[in-house]
Design a protein around this motif. Structure first.
Motif, PDB file in Angstrom:
ATOM      1  N   VAL A  10       0.845  -1.194   0.000  1.00  0.00           N
ATOM      2  CA  VAL A  10       0.000   0.000   0.000  1.00  0.00           C
ATOM      3  C   VAL A  10       0.881   1.245   0.000  1.00  0.00           C
ATOM      4  CG1 VAL A  10      -1.757   1.314   1.251  1.00  0.00           C
ATOM      5  CG2 VAL A  10      -1.820  -1.194   1.272  1.00  0.00           C
ATOM      6  N   LEU A  11       0.556   2.191  -0.868  1.00  0.00           N
ATOM      7  CA  LEU A  11       1.191   3.509  -0.825  1.00  0.00           C
ATOM      8  C   LEU A  11       0.174   4.484  -0.250  1.00  0.00           C
ATOM      9  CD1 LEU A  11       3.543   5.447  -1.528  1.00  0.00           C
ATOM     10  CD2 LEU A  11       2.396   5.859  -3.711  1.00  0.00           C
ATOM     11  N   LEU A  12       0.539   5.119   0.842  1.00  0.00           N
ATOM     12  CA  LEU A  12      -0.316   6.107   1.490  1.00  0.00           C
ATOM     13  C   LEU A  12       0.215   7.500   1.174  1.00  0.00           C
ATOM     14  CD1 LEU A  12      -2.643   6.717   3.516  1.00  0.00           C
ATOM     15  CD2 LEU A  12      -0.926   6.603   5.331  1.00  0.00           C
ATOM     16  N   ILE A  13      -0.645   8.347   0.608  1.00  0.00           N
ATOM     17  CA  ILE A  13      -0.292   9.726   0.284  1.00  0.00           C
ATOM     18  C   ILE A  13      -1.074  10.638   1.219  1.00  0.00           C
ATOM     19  CG2 ILE A  13      -0.249  11.511  -1.499  1.00  0.00           C
ATOM     20  CD1 ILE A  13      -0.289   9.264  -3.583  1.00  0.00           C
ATOM     21  N   VAL A  14      -0.361  11.446   1.989  1.00  0.00           N
ATOM     22  CA  VAL A  14      -0.994  12.341   2.956  1.00  0.00           C
ATOM     23  C   VAL A  14      -0.564  13.770   2.659  1.00  0.00           C
ATOM     24  CG1 VAL A  14      -1.357  12.867   5.388  1.00  0.00           C
ATOM     25  CG2 VAL A  14      -0.862  10.505   4.692  1.00  0.00           C
ATOM     26  N   GLU A  15      -1.521  14.618   2.308  1.00  0.00           N
ATOM     27  CA  GLU A  15      -1.239  16.023   2.053  1.00  0.00           C
ATOM     28  C   GLU A  15      -1.707  16.850   3.249  1.00  0.00           C
ATOM     29  OE1 GLU A  15      -2.829  17.274  -1.686  1.00  0.00           O
ATOM     30  OE2 GLU A  15      -1.706  15.776  -2.831  1.00  0.00           O
ATOM     31  N   LEU A  16      -0.814  17.709   3.741  1.00  0.00           N
ATOM     32  CA  LEU A  16      -1.076  18.517   4.928  1.00  0.00           C
ATOM     33  C   LEU A  16      -1.246  19.985   4.550  1.00  0.00           C
ATOM     34  CD1 LEU A  16       1.732  16.939   7.133  1.00  0.00           C
ATOM     35  CD2 LEU A  16      -0.688  16.305   7.123  1.00  0.00           C
ATOM     36  N   ASN A  17      -1.785  20.778   5.477  1.00  0.00           N
ATOM     37  CA  ASN A  17      -1.945  22.205   5.195  1.00  0.00           C
ATOM     38  C   ASN A  17      -0.859  23.052   5.840  1.00  0.00           C
ATOM     39  OD1 ASN A  17      -2.685  22.121   7.864  1.00  0.00           O
ATOM     40  ND2 ASN A  17      -4.743  22.961   7.567  1.00  0.00           N
ATOM     41  N   GLU A  18       0.143  22.391   6.435  1.00  0.00           N
ATOM     42  CA  GLU A  18       1.290  23.103   6.988  1.00  0.00           C
ATOM     43  C   GLU A  18       2.479  22.156   7.041  1.00  0.00           C
ATOM     44  OE1 GLU A  18       1.158  23.908  11.303  1.00  0.00           O
ATOM     45  OE2 GLU A  18      -0.813  22.929  11.266  1.00  0.00           O
ATOM     46  N   SER A  19       3.667  22.734   7.163  1.00  0.00           N
ATOM     47  CA  SER A  19       4.886  21.929   7.171  1.00  0.00           C
ATOM     48  C   SER A  19       4.918  20.988   8.372  1.00  0.00           C
ATOM     49  CB  SER A  19       6.119  22.837   7.199  1.00  0.00           C
ATOM     50  OG  SER A  19       6.197  23.612   6.023  1.00  0.00           O
ATOM     51  N   LEU A  20       5.472  19.814   8.144  1.00  0.00           N
ATOM     52  CA  LEU A  20       5.558  18.789   9.182  1.00  0.00           C
ATOM     53  C   LEU A  20       6.840  18.975   9.990  1.00  0.00           C
ATOM     54  CD1 LEU A  20       4.251  16.164  10.289  1.00  0.00           C
ATOM     55  CD2 LEU A  20       5.671  14.908   8.653  1.00  0.00           C
ATOM     56  N   ASP A  21       6.695  18.946  11.300  1.00  0.00           N
ATOM     57  CA  ASP A  21       7.854  19.060  12.175  1.00  0.00           C
ATOM     58  C   ASP A  21       8.800  17.878  11.930  1.00  0.00           C
ATOM     59  OD1 ASP A  21       9.063  20.288  14.793  1.00  0.00           O
ATOM     60  OD2 ASP A  21       8.994  18.124  15.125  1.00  0.00           O
ATOM     61  N   PRO A  22      10.099  18.140  11.736  1.00  0.00           N
ATOM     62  CA  PRO A  22      11.050  17.051  11.447  1.00  0.00           C
ATOM     63  C   PRO A  22      11.062  15.955  12.508  1.00  0.00           C
ATOM     64  CG  PRO A  22      12.064  19.183  11.022  1.00  0.00           C
ATOM     65  CD  PRO A  22      10.755  19.463  11.692  1.00  0.00           C
ATOM     66  N   ASP A  23      10.910  16.330  13.770  1.00  0.00           N
ATOM     67  CA  ASP A  23      10.905  15.324  14.838  1.00  0.00           C
ATOM     68  C   ASP A  23       9.688  14.408  14.734  1.00  0.00           C
ATOM     69  OD1 ASP A  23      13.267  16.288  15.885  1.00  0.00           O
ATOM     70  OD2 ASP A  23      12.282  17.604  17.340  1.00  0.00           O
ATOM     71  N   LEU A  24       8.544  14.976  14.349  1.00  0.00           N
ATOM     72  CA  LEU A  24       7.345  14.157  14.192  1.00  0.00           C
ATOM     73  C   LEU A  24       7.499  13.206  13.010  1.00  0.00           C
ATOM     74  CD1 LEU A  24       4.525  13.317  14.950  1.00  0.00           C
ATOM     75  CD2 LEU A  24       3.633  15.298  13.687  1.00  0.00           C
ATOM     76  N   TYR A  25       8.101  13.690  11.934  1.00  0.00           N
ATOM     77  CA  TYR A  25       8.347  12.814  10.787  1.00  0.00           C
ATOM     78  C   TYR A  25       9.233  11.636  11.190  1.00  0.00           C
ATOM     79  CZ  TYR A  25      10.280  11.177   6.342  1.00  0.00           C
ATOM     80  OH  TYR A  25      10.695  10.394   5.290  1.00  0.00           O
ATOM     81  N   GLN A  26      10.277  11.915  11.956  1.00  0.00           N
ATOM     82  CA  GLN A  26      11.151  10.843  12.426  1.00  0.00           C
ATOM     83  C   GLN A  26      10.385   9.850  13.292  1.00  0.00           C
ATOM     84  OE1 GLN A  26      14.352  10.209  11.600  1.00  0.00           O
ATOM     85  NE2 GLN A  26      14.306  11.941  10.189  1.00  0.00           N
ATOM     86  N   THR A  27       9.512  10.364  14.149  1.00  0.00           N
ATOM     87  CA  THR A  27       8.709   9.498  15.015  1.00  0.00           C
ATOM     88  C   THR A  27       7.799   8.597  14.195  1.00  0.00           C
ATOM     89  OG1 THR A  27       8.725  11.121  16.819  1.00  0.00           O
ATOM     90  CG2 THR A  27       6.968   9.469  16.843  1.00  0.00           C
ATOM     91  N   ILE A  28       7.149   9.179  13.180  1.00  0.00           N
ATOM     92  CA  ILE A  28       6.229   8.409  12.339  1.00  0.00           C
ATOM     93  C   ILE A  28       6.968   7.304  11.590  1.00  0.00           C
ATOM     94  CG2 ILE A  28       4.785   8.521  10.267  1.00  0.00           C
ATOM     95  CD1 ILE A  28       3.853  11.285  11.235  1.00  0.00           C
ATOM     96  N   LYS A  29       8.066   7.656  10.935  1.00  0.00           N
ATOM     97  CA  LYS A  29       8.744   6.659  10.098  1.00  0.00           C
ATOM     98  C   LYS A  29       9.492   5.612  10.917  1.00  0.00           C
ATOM     99  CE  LYS A  29      13.186   8.895   8.988  1.00  0.00           C
ATOM    100  NZ  LYS A  29      14.035   9.359   7.865  1.00  0.00           N
ATOM    101  N   ASN A  30       9.877   5.955  12.147  1.00  0.00           N
ATOM    102  CA  ASN A  30      10.573   4.983  12.989  1.00  0.00           C
ATOM    103  C   ASN A  30       9.619   4.089  13.782  1.00  0.00           C
ATOM    104  OD1 ASN A  30      13.074   5.976  12.175  1.00  0.00           O
ATOM    105  ND2 ASN A  30      13.230   7.411  13.883  1.00  0.00           N
ATOM    106  N   GLY A  31       8.344   4.492  13.836  1.00  0.00           N
ATOM    107  CA  GLY A  31       7.379   3.742  14.634  1.00  0.00           C
ATOM    108  C   GLY A  31       6.814   2.523  13.939  1.00  0.00           C
ATOM    109  N   LYS A  32       6.980   2.438  12.621  1.00  0.00           N
ATOM    110  CA  LYS A  32       6.487   1.308  11.841  1.00  0.00           C
ATOM    111  C   LYS A  32       7.532   0.931  10.797  1.00  0.00           C
ATOM    112  CE  LYS A  32       2.213   0.925  13.514  1.00  0.00           C
ATOM    113  NZ  LYS A  32       1.635  -0.314  14.071  1.00  0.00           N
ATOM    114  N   SER A  33       7.321  -0.224  10.175  1.00  0.00           N
ATOM    115  CA  SER A  33       8.233  -0.683   9.129  1.00  0.00           C
ATOM    116  C   SER A  33       7.683  -0.270   7.765  1.00  0.00           C
ATOM    117  CB  SER A  33       8.384  -2.207   9.196  1.00  0.00           C
ATOM    118  OG  SER A  33       9.223  -2.671   8.160  1.00  0.00           O
ATOM    119  N   PHE A  34       8.411   0.620   7.079  1.00  0.00           N
ATOM    120  CA  PHE A  34       7.986   1.104   5.771  1.00  0.00           C
ATOM    121  C   PHE A  34       8.937   0.606   4.685  1.00  0.00           C
ATOM    122  CE2 PHE A  34       6.310   4.351   8.694  1.00  0.00           C
ATOM    123  CZ  PHE A  34       4.972   4.331   8.318  1.00  0.00           C
TER     124      PHE A  34
END
Length: 223
Positions: free
Chosen positions: A187-211
């Motif tokens: 599955v490819l998930l595409i998520v469009e946001l209305n503001e820039s994503l905090d770098p720390d949150l991006y790291q948390t998201i990608k490290n929390g699951k296996s992509f």
């Protein structure tokens, strides 16, 4: 009724001569560069339709090279992008291709890396400097790069969408658009946001699951 913005009237700030063949081409290549990642030594540009027919006369070739070098559409260095590519040791080729039902102003950009791997992105310049990415390394997609975007590919599993949504909601982010593209068990998930994503949150998201693949594209970084 679609709202009309200033760029729909006067077009983008760019190095000419054509918003579709130069500004759009630069934006496709720049976005493809950020999706694929750096470290490539050779790039093949497979040109479709009118891109293939007029790429030299309209400066599409220089625009594409400028994009993979990280130049934005308004960057005056685009005029000499061949020289800049030579300086940094990136080789390239322009080749014809028939992408069937793709928009006439389309290109398949294949990045080749020293370890023998490659990665490709297909994009179209759809008018007025606007672009659309239609394929990432064999997966059909549709997004423009005009908003901060998360691209997350993973093996199909329960709870992944909830995991992403909850992580964003907990930090106060609004999701403008979320869509999934499924191919067999991936599955490819595409998520469009209305503001820039905090770098720390991006790291948390990608490290929390296996992509299988993950990329965050911020509109403040060139597109």
């Amino acid at each position: 009724m679609k709202k009309c913005g200033v760029f729909d009237v006067i077009g983008p700030i760019m190095i000419g001569p054509s918003s579709s063949h130069t500004a759009g081409a630069t934006k496709i290549a720049l976005l493809a560069r950020r999706i694929a990642g750096l470290g490539y030594q050779h790039v093949d540009f497979y040109l479709h339709g009118s891109f293939q027919a007029t790429y030299q006369g309209h400066g599409t070739d220089k625009a594409l090279i400028g994009g993979i070098l990280g130049f934005e559409p308004s960057d005056v260095r685009i005029k000499n992008s061949f020289d800049y590519a030579k300086k940094v040791g990136i080789s390239y080729r322009f080749l014809p291709i028939d992408l069937e039902d793709a928009h006439p102003n389309s290109v398949k950009i294949v990045f080749h890396y020293p370890d023998g791997t490659s990665f490709y992105v297909i994009g179209s310049s759809i008018g007025g400097g606007a672009i659309e990415i239609t394929n990432i390394n064999g997966t059909d997609v549709t997004f423009t790069g005009e908003q901060p975007t998360l691209l997350l590919k993973y093996k199909e599993q329960k709870g992944m969408i909830a995991y992403i949504s909850n992580a964003l909601y907990a930090k106060g982010y609004n999701i403008d658009l979320m869509r999934t593209i499924k191919e067999e068990d991936e599955v490819l998930l595409i998520v469009e946001l209305n503001e820039s994503l905090d770098p720390d949150l991006y790291q948390t998201i990608k490290n929390g699951k296996s992509f299988l693949f993950n990329k965050y594209i911020d509109t403040k970084e060139g597109i």
